[in-house]
Scaffold this active site. Structure first.
Site, PDB file in Angstrom:
ATOM      1  N   ASP A   1       0.862  -1.176   0.000  1.00  0.00           N
ATOM      2  CA  ASP A   1       0.000   0.000   0.000  1.00  0.00           C
ATOM      3  C   ASP A   1       0.907   1.237   0.000  1.00  0.00           C
ATOM      4  OD1 ASP A   1      -2.131   1.665  -0.040  1.00  0.00           O
ATOM      5  OD2 ASP A   1      -3.170   0.788   1.664  1.00  0.00           O
TER       6      ASP A   1
HETATM    7  C1  BGC Z   1      -5.070   3.195   0.059  1.00  0.00           C
HETATM    8  C2  BGC Z   1      -5.226   2.099  -0.945  1.00  0.00           C
HETATM    9  C3  BGC Z   1      -5.137   2.666  -2.348  1.00  0.00           C
HETATM   10  C4  BGC Z   1      -3.827   3.389  -2.502  1.00  0.00           C
HETATM   11  C5  BGC Z   1      -3.602   3.960  -3.883  1.00  0.00           C
HETATM   12  C6  BGC Z   1      -3.866   4.076  -0.203  1.00  0.00           C
HETATM   13  O1  BGC Z   1      -3.864   5.201   0.600  1.00  0.00           O
HETATM   14  O2  BGC Z   1      -4.975   2.636   1.349  1.00  0.00           O
HETATM   15  O3  BGC Z   1      -6.450   1.438  -0.743  1.00  0.00           O
HETATM   16  O4  BGC Z   1      -5.281   1.651  -3.282  1.00  0.00           O
HETATM   17  O5  BGC Z   1      -3.792   4.456  -1.563  1.00  0.00           O
HETATM   18  O6  BGC Z   1      -4.415   5.016  -4.150  1.00  0.00           O
END
Ligand code: BGC
Length: 739
Positions: free
Chosen positions: A288
């Site tokens: 993530d």
């Molecule tokens: C989130 C994810 C997301 C990623 C990319 C993160 O802050 O937790 O769910 O896919 O950002 O945007």
């Protein structure tokens, strides 16, 4: 040898017959020898830096001529980008990778296509309330088709975290609190996004997230610690991920959360021992956002280099956004601090997905697809259908709903009556405000001759009561009041945890003022989480839970308000009476002192009932359904085997409608204690008035497995209770025994 093969085939067939296929090792993808040998050839040519480049996912903020970034690509120091939605920029970066980098490896472009790309569907928690797996597959397939038209190859979805704490804002992104339902929905979403063939220009790679147990964030606080016992992890939080792996997901995302002392993005046990060694997953894992670097803040890594070592050796193949890998791993690999095998393994998995997506043959996206493949009338129609099916009728005293289409005047009150964004919800992709049909518009479309007296009344949060008087006037001069209230899209979702989950701002006071007018009031409730709406439920005659229903939400809501569609949604998450009851979910344990009204020393509160405000699986209809004749064909069943359970459901009311018939069981005695109820099946049926259908469930003994006292996944003989009913608290009750 022959005998062994025959034996293996027999075991395999038995496993299929009993539905006990254990893991993805026999799973969907299977390795393609042609692809694998192409990967071998590429790997043989790569320098450590080029290998780590494949493991780096960068951002570009849609910059027009990103020379700096292009230089990185030329050097082979980028394998992927996220959040690029401009197809020209995407193709230009791709051209640099394919034509100007030494090995010409194409980039893969990811984006959060969570509940639609341009055509925005209901938020996932809403869509789950439809219990309609075909619909959920279809909306994912449309999202994939539209995403490809924007040059997106890969979505960071589905989010499949089981969530039992409505304070946690991200509860909106998943399917709710139940593992069985969550697993079924995961499968539907993976099928929808990926179709049968990832190289098809209308499919995209899926990404199961956030692996794992992120939904167990302590106190519902975002990014908080998770402490989940091994058995709960395996019984509750992991099955949707396993299901998605079995369904062939191309990728997974490792979570932000500290899980039992080892943050998910540095957790070898999760990422390698379980995901690879037990489940045989052969796609890749992306971290993530920043979660590799965050290993430092967690206190697991001392610096970025250390974080890179931990993340890569644990099994995170690609690092999102931060540069711990690209800045450190090439050198670490050259001096032997990180084995080159670690890099080779990660790169192999990433290239495998790129090959499966067809990126080596067709690296470029076709901008013309935007003329034909986005926001089509057909997509809008599915969005309307999804909106209708997601709506949940929570209360309908004296059949106030549906409203008569000949009604003369309606007061439409509330800060969400004419608000586009709240319909789209969080993570709304490329959805535009101008695409949205608001409630106001939806009502006008349905009853064009009705006078609508609109008053905002108050703001969504904070604010004052200056607008109350005007709203009261609007109510007084109307036949009925529709109040569009609740949460805006920015009160839930990532980093939007709340400690109070009542109606925000002054909305409850506004509601009370309007209710005093004595006019019949219908609440259309917007939210991405369960709210503590005890006062409303007690005092307001009709409540329609709208969630964040997507761009066709206004039409879908009007369809239900005026009876063109009979609501059938059922909540997939428990609504508590108060925050003090959290966590509250239907499949709790019985305890040694289960609730007894007469006995003070039993498990209860002194200031609140134990029961929720609204139970899992609950939702009303404009008609009534009668459940009769629960039949268990074989009350004693040997393991492995199948229990055949059926019930007759009749539409006893005046209109046709859908009913979600739910099957629950309780394993009465186990080597470890089992929940008081567990969902094990459901069927969404349609009945004309007076019509009866027999709903039959074939419950395999495999579906009754759990992690036993020895942490083995087993089904144990003994007595079971079974219920077939309309929700998790009502239903016909029977029993069976496994021998
Ligand atoms: C989130 C994810 C997301 C990623 C990319 C993160 O802050 O937790 O769910 O896919 O950002 O945007």
């Amino acid at each position: 040898m022959k005998i062994r093969i025959i034996l293996a085939i027999c075991i395999f067939l038995t496993l299929i017959q009993t539905g006990c296929m254990p893991s993805a090792e026999q799973g969907k993808n299977g390795l393609d020898p042609v692809i694998e040998s192409k990967i071998d050839a590429i790997l043989a040519k790569m320098t450590p830096e080029e290998k780590v480049g494949q493991m780096a996912q960068l951002i570009n903020d849609n910059k027009e001529d990103p020379e700096e970034i292009k230089n990185e690509i030329r050097k082979g120091r980028a394998g992927s980008f996220l959040n690029i939605t401009n197809i020209e920029i995407r193709n230009s970066l791709q051209k640099t990778a394919v034509e100007e980098s030494r090995l010409g490896i194409p980039l893969i472009f990811g984006y959060d296509v969570i509940h639609g790309m341009r055509t925005v569907f209901p938020v996932p928690l809403a869509e789950a309330a439809s219990w309609d797996l075909d619909l959920m597959e279809k909306t994912a397939a449309i999202a994939a088709k539209e995403a490809r038209a924007y040059g997106i190859d890969w979505t960071f979805a589905p989010m499949i975290d089981i969530a039992r704490d409505p304070r946690w804002g991200r509860i909106v992104e998943g399917a709710g609190e139940d593992t069985y339902l969550g697993s079924m929905i995961t499968r539907a979403k993976v099928r929808g996004f990926q179709g049968d063939d990832l190289s098809d220009p209308e499919t995209i790679a899926a990404c199961l997230k956030h692996y794992a147990a992120y939904g167990a964030s302590q106190a519902g606080r975002e990014y908080s610690t998770t402490e989940v016992p091994e058995r709960v992890l395996r019984d509750v939080y992991l099955p949707p991920f396993k299901a998605g792996v079995e369904e062939g997901t191309a990728t997974l995302m490792s979570g932000f959360n500290d899980l039992n002392g080892v943050p998910a993005s540095g957790n070898k046990y999760l990422l390698t021992d379980i995901l690879r060694d037990e489940w045989g997953f052969d796609g890749f894992v992306v971290s993530d956002w920043d979660s590799i670097k965050q290993l430092i803040a967690h206190g697991l890594a001392k610096d970025k280099s250390h974080a890179g070592i931990i993340g890569s050796t644990a099994g995170v193949d690609m690092e999102m956004h931060t540069h711990c890998y690209i800045e450190n791993l090439p050198e670490l690999a050259m001096n032997g601090a990180v084995s080159e095998d670690v890099l080779d393994t990660a790169v192999r998995r990433i290239l495998r997905v790129k090959f499966r997506l067809g990126l080596f043959d067709n690296p470029y996206a076709d901008p013309k697809l935007q003329d034909t493949n986005i926001l089509t009338p057909e997509h809008r129609e599915v969005a309307r259908q999804a909106a209708k099916e997601s709506l949940v009728l929570l209360k309908n005293k004296n059949n106030l709903l549906p409203l008569d289409k000949n009604i003369k005047s309606i007061a439409l009150i509330g800060p969400l009556a004419n608000n586009e964004r709240a319909l789209k919800g969080t993570w709304s992709g490329m959805g535009r405000d101008e695409d949205v049909v608001t409630i106001m518009q939806g009502i006008k479309n349905t009853v064009p001759n009705c006078t609508i007296n609109y008053a905002k009344g108050c703001d969504i949060t904070g604010g004052d009561d200056e607008g109350f008087a005007e709203a009261v006037k609007a109510a007084e001069k109307s036949d009925v009041v529709i109040m569009a209230i609740g949460e805006s899209e920015d009160l839930n979702g990532e980093s939007h945890s709340r400690t109070k989950i009542d109606l925000p701002g002054r909305q409850k006071e506004l509601l009370k003022e309007i209710n005093k007018t004595g006019k019949p009031v219908v609440i259309v409730l917007f939210t991405g989480r369960p709210l503590t709406i005890d006062w409303s439920l007690e005092n307001i005659p009709a409540i329609l839970l709208a969630w964040h229903p997507g761009i066709e939400g206004g039409n879908g809501i009007a369809d239900v308000l005026f009876g063109d569609y009979n609501p059938a949604g059922k909540i997939t998450v428990t609504f508590p009476r108060s925050v003090g009851q959290i966590p509250i979910y239907y499949n709790m344990k019985n305890t040694g002192r289960p609730f007894d009204e007469e006995d003070r020393f039993t498990s209860k509160y002194i200031d609140s009932p134990n029961t929720p405000l609204l139970p899992f699986g609950y939702g009303l209809s404009y008609t009534t359904f009668d459940y009769k004749n629960l039949k268990i064909e074989n009350e004693k069943v040997a393991i492995p085997g199948t229990v055949k359970i059926s019930a007759r459901v009749t539409n006893t009311g005046p209109v046709a409608g859908h009913e979600v018939v739910q099957l629950y069981i309780r394993d009465l005695v186990g080597s470890v204690t089992r929940p008081v109820k567990e969902l094990k099946g459901f069927e969404r049926i349609y009945l004309e008035p007076g019509e009866t259908k027999t709903v039959t469930f074939d419950l395999s003994t495999c579906d009754l497995k759990f992690y036993d006292i020895n942490m083995e996944y087993n089904v144990e003989p003994g007595n079971f209770k079974v219920w077939v009913g309309p929700n998790s608290v009502e239903g016909l009750e029977g029993s069976f025994e496994l021998l």
